[in-house]
Design a protein around this motif. Structure first.
Motif, PDB file in Angstrom:
ATOM      1  N   LYS A 107     -39.780  46.273  64.700  1.00  0.00           N
ATOM      2  CA  LYS A 107     -39.168  46.088  63.388  1.00  0.00           C
ATOM      3  C   LYS A 107     -40.028  46.702  62.292  1.00  0.00           C
ATOM      4  O   LYS A 107     -39.532  47.373  61.400  1.00  0.00           O
ATOM      5  CB  LYS A 107     -38.953  44.600  63.112  1.00  0.00           C
ATOM      6  CG  LYS A 107     -37.696  44.080  63.785  1.00  0.00           C
ATOM      7  CD  LYS A 107     -37.507  42.604  63.503  1.00  0.00           C
ATOM      8  CE  LYS A 107     -36.465  42.005  64.420  1.00  0.00           C
ATOM      9  NZ  LYS A 107     -36.526  40.560  64.426  1.00  0.00           N
ATOM     10  N   VAL A 108     -41.337  46.439  62.374  1.00  0.00           N
ATOM     11  CA  VAL A 108     -42.265  46.995  61.388  1.00  0.00           C
ATOM     12  C   VAL A 108     -42.196  48.516  61.417  1.00  0.00           C
ATOM     13  O   VAL A 108     -42.127  49.167  60.385  1.00  0.00           O
ATOM     14  CB  VAL A 108     -43.707  46.515  61.670  1.00  0.00           C
ATOM     15  CG1 VAL A 108     -44.701  47.263  60.793  1.00  0.00           C
ATOM     16  CG2 VAL A 108     -43.818  45.023  61.452  1.00  0.00           C
ATOM     17  N   HIS A 110     -39.742  50.431  62.368  1.00  0.00           N
ATOM     18  CA  HIS A 110     -38.470  50.922  61.849  1.00  0.00           C
ATOM     19  C   HIS A 110     -38.508  50.980  60.320  1.00  0.00           C
ATOM     20  O   HIS A 110     -38.085  51.973  59.733  1.00  0.00           O
ATOM     21  CB  HIS A 110     -37.336  50.011  62.326  1.00  0.00           C
ATOM     22  CG  HIS A 110     -35.983  50.539  61.971  1.00  0.00           C
ATOM     23  ND1 HIS A 110     -35.404  51.586  62.651  1.00  0.00           N
ATOM     24  CD2 HIS A 110     -35.117  50.185  60.999  1.00  0.00           C
ATOM     25  CE1 HIS A 110     -34.225  51.836  62.099  1.00  0.00           C
ATOM     26  NE2 HIS A 110     -34.018  51.010  61.102  1.00  0.00           N
ATOM     27  N   GLY A 111     -39.045  49.921  59.686  1.00  0.00           N
ATOM     28  CA  GLY A 111     -39.179  49.905  58.235  1.00  0.00           C
ATOM     29  C   GLY A 111     -40.095  51.011  57.757  1.00  0.00           C
ATOM     30  O   GLY A 111     -39.794  51.733  56.800  1.00  0.00           O
ATOM     31  N   LYS A 114     -38.379  54.441  57.916  1.00  0.00           N
ATOM     32  CA  LYS A 114     -37.441  54.653  56.815  1.00  0.00           C
ATOM     33  C   LYS A 114     -38.182  55.053  55.550  1.00  0.00           C
ATOM     34  O   LYS A 114     -37.743  55.930  54.819  1.00  0.00           O
ATOM     35  CB  LYS A 114     -36.625  53.383  56.565  1.00  0.00           C
ATOM     36  CG  LYS A 114     -35.460  53.234  57.509  1.00  0.00           C
ATOM     37  CD  LYS A 114     -34.498  52.200  56.991  1.00  0.00           C
ATOM     38  CE  LYS A 114     -33.074  52.509  57.424  1.00  0.00           C
ATOM     39  NZ  LYS A 114     -32.123  51.585  56.812  1.00  0.00           N
ATOM     40  N   LEU A 115     -39.315  54.378  55.307  1.00  0.00           N
ATOM     41  CA  LEU A 115     -40.126  54.684  54.133  1.00  0.00           C
ATOM     42  C   LEU A 115     -40.640  56.120  54.205  1.00  0.00           C
ATOM     43  O   LEU A 115     -40.574  56.874  53.240  1.00  0.00           O
ATOM     44  CB  LEU A 115     -41.300  53.698  54.069  1.00  0.00           C
ATOM     45  CG  LEU A 115     -42.173  53.811  52.820  1.00  0.00           C
ATOM     46  CD1 LEU A 115     -41.453  53.237  51.614  1.00  0.00           C
ATOM     47  CD2 LEU A 115     -43.489  53.084  53.019  1.00  0.00           C
TER      48      LEU A 115
END
Ligand SMILES: [Zn+2]
Length: 161
Positions: A107-108, A110-111, A114-115
């Motif tokens: 999850k980390v 993936h974020g 995106k950034l």
């Protein structure tokens, strides 16, 4: 100033757009070479990161190592029957913890991805007037991503061994 895909490109890659928005993005991509090239670069960055993470999540010899550790514990347990459950329970909870950490890590990541995509996109369009600088920005971003993935892998390996 020409309209570019800005926010929509990342959502397009993740399949988060409506049919109408998707068609808009696709028709823009047909006419805009700059966004085409960028989409290809972003997709290759994404697949590199996903591939690297896939290797972290599932080491090929994990199953063998688990089975080996279990049989080692069994051999020792025949000599010290009473202590069988303690190391076994500890080992099982370690394995569970390892996979839970992997899910959070995904999850980390993936974020973070995106950034990075947003940053690469912004940088590329800001510097699109200077092709050499634009290329350098993308290269630098790739380098940062590679370094981050590498250090995260090292961190994960150190914390689990
Ligand atoms: Zn464009």
């Amino acid at each position: 100033m020409t309209y570019h895909l800005e926010d929509q490109l990342s959502a397009y890659m993740d399949g988060e757009l409506t049919v109408e928005e998707r068609q808009q993005v696709e028709s823009h991509l047909e006419s805009c070479e700059s966004c085409q090239v960028l989409l290809e670069e972003l997709l290759s960055v994404q697949s590199t990161v996903i591939h690297a993470f896939g290797r972290i999540q599932e080491p090929e010899d994990l199953e063998i190592r688990v089975l080996q550790a279990l049989s080692d514990k069994k051999e020792r347990a025949t000599a010290e029957k009473g202590w069988l459950l303690v190391p076994l329970a500890a080992f099982v909870s370690l394995v569970i913890l390892w996979f839970a950490a992997g899910a959070i890590f995904a999850k980390v990541l993936h974020g973070f991805l995106k950034l990075m995509i947003a940053l690469v996109y912004m940088g590329s369009h800001l510097l699109s007037g200077v092709p050499v600088l634009s290329g350098l920005t993308v290269l630098l971003s790739l380098l940062i991503i590679t370094a981050s993935v590498y250090s995260l892998r090292r961190l994960l390996q150190t914390s689990t061994s």
